[in-house]
Write a protein that holds these residues in place. Structure first.
Motif, PDB file in Angstrom:
ATOM      1  N   LEU A   1      19.590  -8.696  13.445  1.00 36.45           N
ATOM      2  CA  LEU A   1      18.306  -9.339  12.893  1.00 36.45           C
ATOM      3  C   LEU A   1      17.501  -9.941  13.869  1.00 36.45           C
ATOM      4  N   LEU A   2      18.011 -10.374  14.846  1.00 34.89           N
ATOM      5  CA  LEU A   2      17.142 -11.284  15.931  1.00 34.89           C
ATOM      6  C   LEU A   2      17.415 -10.509  17.344  1.00 34.89           C
ATOM      7  N   ALA A   3      15.911 -10.262  17.761  1.00 32.66           N
ATOM      8  CA  ALA A   3      15.972  -9.747  19.265  1.00 32.66           C
ATOM      9  C   ALA A   3      16.144 -10.721  20.243  1.00 32.66           C
ATOM     10  N   PRO A   4      17.118 -10.566  21.107  1.00 27.66           N
ATOM     11  CA  PRO A   4      17.498 -11.820  22.005  1.00 27.66           C
ATOM     12  C   PRO A   4      16.501 -11.774  23.139  1.00 27.66           C
ATOM     13  N   ASP A   5      16.434 -12.719  23.920  1.00 27.87           N
ATOM     14  CA  ASP A   5      15.527 -12.825  25.029  1.00 27.87           C
ATOM     15  C   ASP A   5      16.103 -12.226  26.087  1.00 27.87           C
ATOM     16  N   ALA A   6      17.403 -12.413  26.190  1.00 30.32           N
ATOM     17  CA  ALA A   6      18.137 -11.922  27.194  1.00 30.32           C
ATOM     18  C   ALA A   6      19.642 -11.558  26.555  1.00 30.32           C
ATOM     19  N   GLY A   7      20.287 -10.790  27.378  1.00 24.78           N
ATOM     20  CA  GLY A   7      21.693 -10.203  26.668  1.00 24.78           C
ATOM     21  C   GLY A   7      21.614  -9.031  25.743  1.00 24.78           C
ATOM     22  N   THR A   8      22.573  -8.814  25.333  1.00 27.68           N
ATOM     23  CA  THR A   8      22.781  -7.668  24.232  1.00 27.68           C
ATOM     24  C   THR A   8      23.930  -7.969  23.292  1.00 27.68           C
ATOM     25  N   VAL A   9      23.603  -7.069  22.109  1.00 26.34           N
ATOM     26  CA  VAL A   9      24.718  -7.060  21.094  1.00 26.34           C
ATOM     27  C   VAL A   9      24.799  -5.554  20.862  1.00 26.34           C
ATOM     28  N   THR A  10      26.366  -5.316  21.094  1.00 20.29           N
ATOM     29  CA  THR A  10      26.664  -3.866  21.046  1.00 20.29           C
ATOM     30  C   THR A  10      27.712  -3.492  20.019  1.00 20.29           C
TER      31      THR A  10
END
Lengths: 248, 317
Positions: free
Chosen positions: A47-56
């Motif tokens: 639900l949140l777009a990270p400024d850096a990094g990823t969720v997989t």
């Protein structure tokens, strides 16, 4: 079969936070107020777009997954108990079926029974007590039959009996292979019921591991700045706090 | 079709023939001279237009209240009606009121401009607070420009025309207005109806709706288009008719289970009924000049709003 955050940085609330979560386990996220617990669980829910990094999710970038596909696999329960309109309980729980675009009654009934609220199905939302509301909202998540259940403070509004019943239910879900991720304030619940604990402090991962390691008295002292001691009885642990005497 | 839709559809079926007969002169098809002509060219288009306009305003109100999760939301607050009014006022200012198509066309352009502005400001993020604030700003900008047009009217005649027109009415409307408004309103209601299940998900707040797979940005675009078409077309043919979008969802809600998706269609029917009945009443009232429909509905709407606030205050206290 994993949900992974790698090097997440979000707007000063999370800094370089990584965590690899596995299904079949209960993972607790703990930390003082403002540590970034809700931010981390919202990011894990996509639900949140990270400024850096990823969720997989199973090595697929969550932001590349269509919204409905993600919704079928990840159920999310926020901390706030917002219900805007006075709708019947059954309709609220049925919202969990939305990603599947069906009106399958079986999972809805199962969720109502699992949380001991089948008798409330025809009641209106605004006539419920705080604890009943909390269970209805969790039932909505269960009705979607997601692989992952991400819940922010699901125990907060519940009395002790319903807290333990809910934890038992989440344990049963983990046993059949669901991934359970909970933000918990109550460190004793995390210690006694989680398989793994991630401790956040000022947006960074301060500890990550077995509850007895991640929530050691020394870690709590460092992160929460409070002297504590664990006492054990019959395999259960309770937390005793000792107010810190200001050093002179 | 749910229970509320059936109730209001049935009431509408009863009210429609009665409204054709109602007026300063009650129509008796057997004895009134030129009854067929009056019916076909005056009463029928006016009644159909009342249904179209009321239906659009009612559906827009239901969708906006669902989206903002606030029973006090009115589609007029979000800049589209004032934008359309500004377009129409521009036509009147330049003396184009006699031109059959120019006034509704400019009004539709005004509504389109307000929609584009709303979408440009709030459409990218899809946030509710930003959308509301953007709508209020568009509304006050269009309102200020309208007031400017009135104060700088080229002559007294144009000024009185503008002021009269701003208090919406269905007087002397013909099949031409029906032809302009009905396809736009029908499309708008269809878009609003389609947004229903997303509005249901929003009952649990924006994060939950998104976690259920709802694209909140697409929802916002759908609503801007739906409200723009229904409200824009209504203002283009009838002027400003306030309070319908606010009152109607409240009248309908007790007949539903309170789910926003269940409210859109019956609100369209109830809005049609309300405007049809109100327009019949202003025709019957024994006044020298016909009471403007917009004024009549505001006279009805403002006390209703106060009653609503009192009831909510009691509930909150």
């Amino acid at each position: 079969m994993s949900l992974a955050a790698s090097a997440l940085t979000i707007d000063g609330r999370l800094t370089d936070a990584s965590a690899l979560l596995e299904r079949g386990r209960i993972t607790a996220i703990c930390g003082p107020n403002g540590a970034g617990k809700s931010t981390l669980i919202e990011a894990l829910a996509g639900l949140l777009a990270p400024d850096a990094g990823t969720v997989t999710l199973d090595r697929v970038d969550l932001s590349q997954l269509p919204g409905r596909e993600r919704a079928k696999r990840i159920g999310y329960l926020p901390q706030t108990h917002e219900i805007a309109w006075d709708v019947p309980v059954r309709n609220l729980v049925e919202l969990g079926r939305m990603p599947h675009a069906d009106r399958n009654a079986a999972p809805v009934d199962a969720a109502l029974r699992a949380l001991d609220i089948a008798h409330l199905a025809e009641r209106r939302a605004q006539s419920l007590s705080g604890g009943e509301t909390a269970r209805v909202l969790l039932a909505r998540v269960l009705a979607g039959e997601p692989e992952w259940i991400l819940a922010d403070e699901p125990l907060a509004a519940l009395d002790i009996a319903h807290q333990l019943a809910l934890l038992a239910h989440l344990r049963a879900a983990a046993t059949v292979g669901k991934g359970i991720v909970l933000v918990l304030h109550d460190l004793a619940h995390a210690m006694n019921h989680a398989d793994r604990v991630i401790v956040l402090d000022q947006g960074r991962v301060a500890a990550d591991g077995l509850p007895s390691e991640a929530l050691s008295a020394a870690t709590i002292e460092t992160v929460w700045k409070t002297g504590v001691q664990w006492i054990e009885h019959d395999g259960w642990r309770a937390l005793v706090t000792a107010p810190r005497v200001p050093s002179s | 079709m749910n229970r509320a839709s059936l109730i209001f559809a049935a009431l509408l079926l009863v009210a429609f023939p009665l409204s054709l007969l109602a007026g300063r002169v009650w129509l008796d098809p057997a004895t009134t001279p030129n009854a067929a002509l009056i019916l076909a060219e005056l009463r029928l288009p006016r009644a159909v237009l009342a249904i179209v306009v009321g239906g659009g305003l009612g559906a827009a109100g239901a969708a906006m209240q669902g989206y903002l999760r606030n029973p006090l939301a009115d589609p007029g607050l979000f800049g589209i009606a004032p934008g359309a009014a500004l377009g129409a006022v521009t036509a009147l200012w330049f003396g184009y009121s006699a031109s059959a198509w120019l006034l509704p066309l400019l009004a539709l352009l005004g509504a389109g401009g307000a929609m584009a502005l709303l979408a440009a400001i709030a459409g990218r993020t899809g946030g509710i607070a930003l959308f509301t604030l953007a709508g209020l700003m568009v509304a006050s900008l269009a309102g200020a420009l309208t007031a400017l047009a009135i104060s700088m009217a080229p002559n007294a005649f144009a000024m009185s025309e503008i002021v009269l027109w701003l208090n919406g009415a269905l007087t002397d409307r013909s099949w031409r207005e029906v032809a302009i408004a009905s396809p736009l309103v029908a499309l708008g209601i269809a878009l609003l109806w389609r947004s229903g299940h997303a509005l249901d998900a929003l009952t649990l707040g924006e994060p939950v709706a998104r976690s259920l797979g709802i694209d909140t940005r697409a929802l916002l675009w759908l609503l801007i288009a739906g409200v723009g078409l229904t409200v824009g077309a209504s203002v283009a043919v009838a002027g400003i008719i306030g309070f319908v979008g606010l009152i109607v969802p409240h009248l309908v809600r007790p007949f539903t289970d309170n789910r926003p998706s269940q409210l859109v269609l019956p609100s369209a029917l109830a809005g049609a009924l309300l405007v049809l009945v109100a327009d019949s009443i202003v025709r019957i009232l024994p006044l020298v000049t016909e009471l403007r429909l917009g004024i009549a509905l505001s006279l009805l709407g403002a006390p209703f709003f106060l009653w609503l606030l009192l009831r909510m205050r009691r509930g909150l206290a």
